[in-house]
Design a protein around this motif. Structure first.
Motif, mmCIF file in Angstrom:
data_model
loop_
_atom_site.group_PDB
_atom_site.id
_atom_site.type_symbol
_atom_site.label_atom_id
_atom_site.label_comp_id
_atom_site.label_asym_id
_atom_site.label_seq_id
_atom_site.Cartn_x
_atom_site.Cartn_y
_atom_site.Cartn_z
ATOM 1 N N ALA A 30 -3.222 -6.554 -15.957
ATOM 2 C CA ALA A 30 -2.487 -7.783 -15.660
ATOM 3 C C ALA A 30 -3.486 -8.838 -15.211
ATOM 4 O O ALA A 30 -4.643 -8.536 -14.871
ATOM 5 C CB ALA A 30 -1.440 -7.542 -14.565
ATOM 6 N N ARG A 31 -3.051 -10.085 -15.209
ATOM 7 C CA ARG A 31 -3.938 -11.180 -14.810
ATOM 8 C C ARG A 31 -4.238 -11.114 -13.306
ATOM 9 O O ARG A 31 -5.329 -11.456 -12.872
ATOM 10 C CB ARG A 31 -3.307 -12.527 -15.153
ATOM 11 C CG ARG A 31 -3.137 -12.753 -16.645
ATOM 12 C CD ARG A 31 -2.494 -14.092 -16.921
ATOM 13 N NE ARG A 31 -3.335 -15.186 -16.490
ATOM 14 C CZ ARG A 31 -4.304 -15.729 -17.219
ATOM 15 N NH1 ARG A 31 -4.574 -15.250 -18.427
ATOM 16 N NH2 ARG A 31 -5.011 -16.747 -16.767
ATOM 17 N N GLY A 32 -3.253 -10.689 -12.506
ATOM 18 C CA GLY A 32 -3.440 -10.571 -11.066
ATOM 19 C C GLY A 32 -2.949 -9.217 -10.591
ATOM 20 O O GLY A 32 -2.907 -8.251 -11.360
ATOM 21 N N LEU A 33 -2.576 -9.139 -9.320
ATOM 22 C CA LEU A 33 -2.058 -7.894 -8.760
ATOM 23 C C LEU A 33 -0.553 -8.006 -8.583
ATOM 24 O O LEU A 33 -0.058 -8.921 -7.931
ATOM 25 C CB LEU A 33 -2.718 -7.597 -7.413
ATOM 26 C CG LEU A 33 -2.276 -6.294 -6.732
ATOM 27 C CD1 LEU A 33 -2.688 -5.088 -7.570
ATOM 28 C CD2 LEU A 33 -2.859 -6.182 -5.327
ATOM 29 N N ASP A 34 0.171 -7.062 -9.173
ATOM 30 C CA ASP A 34 1.630 -7.037 -9.088
ATOM 31 C C ASP A 34 2.054 -5.612 -8.735
ATOM 32 O O ASP A 34 1.911 -4.698 -9.545
ATOM 33 C CB ASP A 34 2.244 -7.473 -10.419
ATOM 34 C CG ASP A 34 3.767 -7.531 -10.372
ATOM 35 O OD1 ASP A 34 4.325 -7.452 -9.260
ATOM 36 O OD2 ASP A 34 4.387 -7.664 -11.443
ATOM 37 N N VAL A 35 2.530 -5.416 -7.502
ATOM 38 C CA VAL A 35 2.924 -4.091 -7.022
ATOM 39 C C VAL A 35 4.449 -4.001 -7.033
ATOM 40 O O VAL A 35 5.131 -4.770 -6.356
ATOM 41 C CB VAL A 35 2.392 -3.829 -5.606
ATOM 42 C CG1 VAL A 35 2.794 -2.429 -5.137
ATOM 43 C CG2 VAL A 35 0.872 -3.974 -5.574
ATOM 44 N N ARG A 36 4.990 -3.055 -7.789
ATOM 45 C CA ARG A 36 6.434 -2.857 -7.896
ATOM 46 C C ARG A 36 6.769 -1.462 -7.382
ATOM 47 O O ARG A 36 6.351 -0.456 -7.961
ATOM 48 C CB ARG A 36 6.885 -3.018 -9.348
ATOM 49 C CG ARG A 36 6.444 -4.361 -9.956
ATOM 50 C CD ARG A 36 6.826 -4.481 -11.409
ATOM 51 N NE ARG A 36 6.330 -5.724 -11.993
ATOM 52 C CZ ARG A 36 6.543 -6.094 -13.256
ATOM 53 N NH1 ARG A 36 7.260 -5.312 -14.061
ATOM 54 N NH2 ARG A 36 6.043 -7.231 -13.709
ATOM 55 N N VAL A 37 7.519 -1.412 -6.289
ATOM 56 C CA VAL A 37 7.778 -0.152 -5.593
ATOM 57 C C VAL A 37 9.268 0.181 -5.633
ATOM 58 O O VAL A 37 10.111 -0.681 -5.380
ATOM 59 C CB VAL A 37 7.309 -0.219 -4.122
ATOM 60 C CG1 VAL A 37 7.447 1.149 -3.452
ATOM 61 C CG2 VAL A 37 5.859 -0.708 -4.038
ATOM 62 N N ARG A 38 9.568 1.440 -5.943
ATOM 63 C CA ARG A 38 10.943 1.944 -5.895
ATOM 64 C C ARG A 38 10.983 3.142 -4.955
ATOM 65 O O ARG A 38 10.231 4.108 -5.138
ATOM 66 C CB ARG A 38 11.417 2.368 -7.283
ATOM 67 C CG ARG A 38 11.545 1.228 -8.286
ATOM 68 C CD ARG A 38 11.994 1.741 -9.634
ATOM 69 N NE ARG A 38 13.288 2.404 -9.547
ATOM 70 C CZ ARG A 38 13.852 3.068 -10.569
ATOM 71 N NH1 ARG A 38 13.205 3.162 -11.728
ATOM 72 N NH2 ARG A 38 15.025 3.638 -10.419
ATOM 73 N N VAL A 39 11.847 3.075 -3.941
ATOM 74 C CA VAL A 39 12.007 4.169 -2.982
ATOM 75 C C VAL A 39 13.500 4.434 -2.797
ATOM 76 O O VAL A 39 14.327 3.552 -3.056
ATOM 77 C CB VAL A 39 11.352 3.835 -1.622
ATOM 78 C CG1 VAL A 39 9.855 3.617 -1.773
ATOM 79 C CG2 VAL A 39 12.009 2.607 -0.994
ATOM 80 N N PRO A 40 13.884 5.622 -2.349
ATOM 81 C CA PRO A 40 15.306 5.905 -2.088
ATOM 82 C C PRO A 40 15.837 5.016 -0.971
ATOM 83 O O PRO A 40 15.079 4.511 -0.132
ATOM 84 C CB PRO A 40 15.299 7.387 -1.675
ATOM 85 C CG PRO A 40 14.026 7.944 -2.219
ATOM 86 C CD PRO A 40 13.042 6.826 -2.166
ATOM 87 N N SER A 41 17.137 4.850 -0.963
ATOM 88 C CA SER A 41 17.766 4.054 0.083
ATOM 89 C C SER A 41 17.448 4.645 1.454
ATOM 90 O O SER A 41 17.495 5.858 1.651
ATOM 91 C CB SER A 41 19.276 4.033 -0.141
ATOM 92 O OG SER A 41 19.927 3.333 0.896
#
Length: 293
Positions: A30-41
């Motif tokens: 990617a051009r920059g930093l993109d952090v996408r996080v999925r966690v349980p409720s």
């Protein structure tokens, strides 16, 4: 310091009590930093911890982070919130009697949201899992770092090969007899002679002057010098290592510009062949550079 790729995968898993957990991270360029996080409720605090750790460890890439938690505990049990139910009964008791309104039943009251709760066997699952999950997060971040470093070493080997080819082709162009001013002037003189034979009314002196100017403009000395300078700059970046992807991308564009100009100026079949081969190698290098952090 070696270069790192922006692509990689890492996984860390473990158990705590009756719960099994696993962190997974997939990284792409990617051009920059993109952090996408999925966690349980209920584990949102760990999502923020993941963003902070990954933001400190990497500078570029899209990181898809997923936390999964599976439990072997017995099925959850319903629990009546007696305080809420007592409040409802008290409110109902204070209502005026009416023949048109039926008295509230327990099954109706139990159907109201908040009266019946689902209680897990563990009173506080987050408190139980927080420490091992944070340790697992550190492990998976380190694993991704190692995976991207390994991919970076492979990338550096490929890019070094492309760079050697560019340096070789620049040397071939520099040493090619067709690139000298004399050779260019001779080719233009032949063309001028053909024009004079076809159109005797043309001014021979003016044509020779224009041909001399074109010979100077057609010289690829500057392009060759810049190619050598870019090769040296790229080798210095490899020695520097670290997050150099943007600088590599800029130099790859400069290589492309010089190779295109060399092709445009080449009036010799041999030089044209070198220029086209140079453009091919540069295009291949630019594709690989897109993966460098």
């Amino acid at each position: 310091m070696a270069i790192e790729s922006m692509t990689g995968f890492a996984r860390a898993a473990g158990t705590a009590g009756l719960h099994a957990w696993a962190w997974e991270i997939r990284s792409v360029n990617a051009r920059g930093l993109d952090v996408r996080v999925r966690v349980p409720s209920g584990f949102e605090a760990l999502a923020e911890a993941a963003r902070k750790r990954l933001g400190g460890a990497f500078s570029r890439g899209t990181l898809h982070v997923n936390l999964s938690i599976n439990s072997d505990a017995r099925p959850a049990k319903p629990r009546i919130n007696e305080a809420v139910l007592a409040g409802l009964l008290d409110s109902v008791a204070r209502l005026p009697a009416s023949d048109s309104i039926r008295p509230a039943s327990f099954d109706a009251l139990l159907g109201i949201r908040g009266v019946v709760e689902i209680a897990d066997e563990d009173e506080d699952v987050l408190a139980l899992l927080e420490a091992p999950l944070l340790a697992g997060l550190d492990a998976v971040v380190l694993g991704l770092k190692e995976a991207r470093s390994a991919e970076g070493r492979a990338l550096e080997s490929v890019l070094t090969g492309h760079l050697a080819s560019i340096a070789r082709l620049a040397d071939e162009a520099e040493q090619h007899p067709g690139r000298t001013v004399e050779a260019i002037r001779a080719r233009l003189a032949t063309q001028v002679q053909a024009l004079l034979e076809a159109s005797p009314a043309l001014d021979p002196q003016r044509l020779h002057q224009e041909a001399a100017l074109l010979a100077v403009k057609a010289d690829i000395r500057e392009e060759i010098d810049r190619l050598h300078a870019h090769v040296a700059a790229l080798r210095a970046l490899f020695d520097q290592g670290g997050p150099i992807g943007r600088k590599l991308d800029f130099l790859a564009q400069e290589f492309g510009r010089e190779s295109s100009t060399l092709c445009a100026k080449a009036g010799d079949a041999g030089l044209s062949r070198i220029g086209l081969e140079l453009r091919t190698v540069v295009d291949q290098m630019r594709e690989q550079v897109q993966n460098v952090e």
